[in-house]
Design an enzyme around this catalytic site. Structure first.
Site: not given
Ligand code: GLU
Length: 482
Positions: A256-260
């Site tokens: 996911s975007k949240r982790q990279g």
């Protein structure tokens, strides 16, 4: 190896303005399979969701994929005899087959308003039941349906899912999958705006485009039972299914975007080389087989070795440290001229005169072992552009103020003043000379020089650094401490 010339695979993105890492992997696996089997690779744009269209997205997609070496044999920009390859240009085709489904009673009209559907869902939730369309429109008589249509009442067309049946299929990667038809919703096939849903359009196109193998992400596997019902109702053969595993964050959650970053464009912008990116992405879920140690694969190697049988069924972790390591290996071994071409944009604003190609090349060759990606060029270039060697750590001053340092520096300056140009070779000769004349050697000799020239204890090969800095700067930096 499956050398079936009739293999036809497709990459079928809904363009969103960027390419997700997962989409790149799907596109790559399709391409590799097509090339490996001598089949055809098709690009089909699934753009029936008019609310999600992004201008320029298709051009961007095709350009980025081609840049990475993923080519198509048929598609919007190169034609083919199974087009059009934009779903938005195939609406008549979907209507025709949907009519066939209606005639065969495999699909039906439904006229509920959004409020009615909401109420249905609410009641089902209250009763603790699965929320799904309850099939109430099936109770309408043909006359009622006709009257509603004539009166222009908004409607959708739904798939009639048979009840109490086990739907099975065999996935090449995931094995046998069984689904109880009672949990399958009567899927909308045509929306109230007249556009088909993904399910209808996807099945019709895969059939008409003669797709033999459907290779796509695992997230689509739950759609397969609905698709099987459509193939069955239309009397069509179901293509071979191969659902590739999810790509996971290191904590095993879905990427996911949240982790990279998840956009391929972001990785390219940061200066990951396309060869490294392709190599890395290919290994997210695939490996050449047990006992094979090889980790570096060119696109050519991949097309020779790729097979769907070697795709693993469990999730594949996206490990950015591994990507960095791989990219660094590619950077270290890349053809220097090509690497320089790719690096030039990253030298902008560093103060390096890139019009002097030879000079820029020297810097690049000195620093490339340290680069995980090309956007790290500016930080590694600082030592060559600064007017004063800023110490990275105040403690390093100890070396510069040591008693032996003055002797070393003075002698080295004297030696250098006698040279015309300073090359790495000459630097080596001179420093040896200093050692002989002063009797100072090892750490006491080399470390202070490095610190005086770069401000740091470690870094690129010192003779190369000296050559790049040039005679004047080297003398200037040493003189500060004499
Ligand atoms: N349009 C779907 C997507 O965006 C295609 C899924 C499929 O390959 O069937 O990924």
């Amino acid at each position: 190896m499956d050398k079936n010339k009739n293999v036809r695979v497709r990459f079928a993105p809904s363009p969103t303005g960027y390419i997700h890492i997962g989409s790149l992997r799907t596109a790559l696996f399709n391409y590799l399979y097509a090339r490996n089997t001598g089949g055809k690779n098709i690009l089909r744009i699934e753009d029936t969701d008019q609310t999600r269209l992004v201008e320029g997205a298709v051009d961007n997609l095709v350009n980025s994929l081609e840049l990475l070496g993923i080519e198509f044999d048929e598609g919007p920009d190169r034609g083919g005899d199974k087009g059009p390859y934009y779903q938005s240009q195939r609406l008549e085709i979907y209507r025709k087959y949907c009519q066939e489904l209606l005639d065969k009673k495999a699909a039906y009209y439904a006229f509920e308003t959004p409020e009615e559907l909401e109420e249905m869902r609410r009641m089902q939730q209250l009763e603790g039941r699965q929320t799904m369309y309850d099939g109430r429109a099936l109770n309408l008589t043909d006359e009622e349906v006709k009257a509603n249509l004539e009166n222009g009442i908004p409607h959708v067309i739904r798939l009639k899912v048979p009840r109490d049946e086990e739907i099975r299929f065999n996935d090449l990667i995931k094995g046998t999958i069984k689904i109880d038809s009672n949990v399958i919703d009567d899927q909308i096939l045509i929306k109230s705006d007249g556009f088909p849903t993904y399910h209808l359009a996807n099945v019709i196109d895969d059939h008409l485009m003669e797709v033999t193998h459907i290779i796509r992400g695992e997230e689509w596997i739950t759609s397969v039972p609905k698709h099987i019902l459509l193939y069955r109702a239309l009397g069509w053969e179901v293509p071979v299914m191969a659902h590739v595993p999810l790509i996971l964050n290191p904590d095993k959650t879905k990427l996911s975007k949240r982790q990279g970053d998840v956009a391929v464009e972001d990785y390219l912008r940061k200066g990951y080389l396309k060869e490294a990116l392709v190599n890395f992405i290919a290994m997210l879920g695939w490996n050449p087989g047990e006992g094979e140690e090889q980790e570096f694969f060119s696109m050519k190697d991949l097309t020779e070795k790729f097979s769907l049988e070697k795709v693993q069924s469990s999730g594949a972790v996206f490990n950015v440290d591994k990507l960095n390591w791989m990219n660094n290996s590619y950077i270290k071994n890349y053809d220097p001229e090509r690497l320089l071409d790719l690096s030039l944009p990253y030298f902008r604003d560093t103060g390096v005169d890139v019009s002097d190609r030879e000079h820029t090349m020297k810097i690049l060759l000195a620093i490339r072992v340290y680069l995980n990606k090309l956007n790290e060029i500016p930080e590694h270039t600082k030592i060559f552009t600064q007017d004063k060697a800023e110490l990275t750590d105040e403690k390093l001053k100890e070396y510069l103020t040591a008693e032996t340092t003055k002797t070393v520096f003075s002698e080295l300056i004297r030696q250098l003043e006698n040279t015309e140009v300073l090359t790495a070779e000459i630097y080596k000769e001179k420093i040896n000379e200093v050692q002989k004349l002063t009797g100072i050697k090892g750490k006491l000799l080399f470390k202070p020089v490095r610190i005086a020239l770069t401000g740091s204890e470690n870094g690129p090969d010192l003779p190369s650094v000296a050559e790049i800095l040039g005679k004047e700067k080297v003398i200037k930096f040493l003189s500060v401490w004499t």
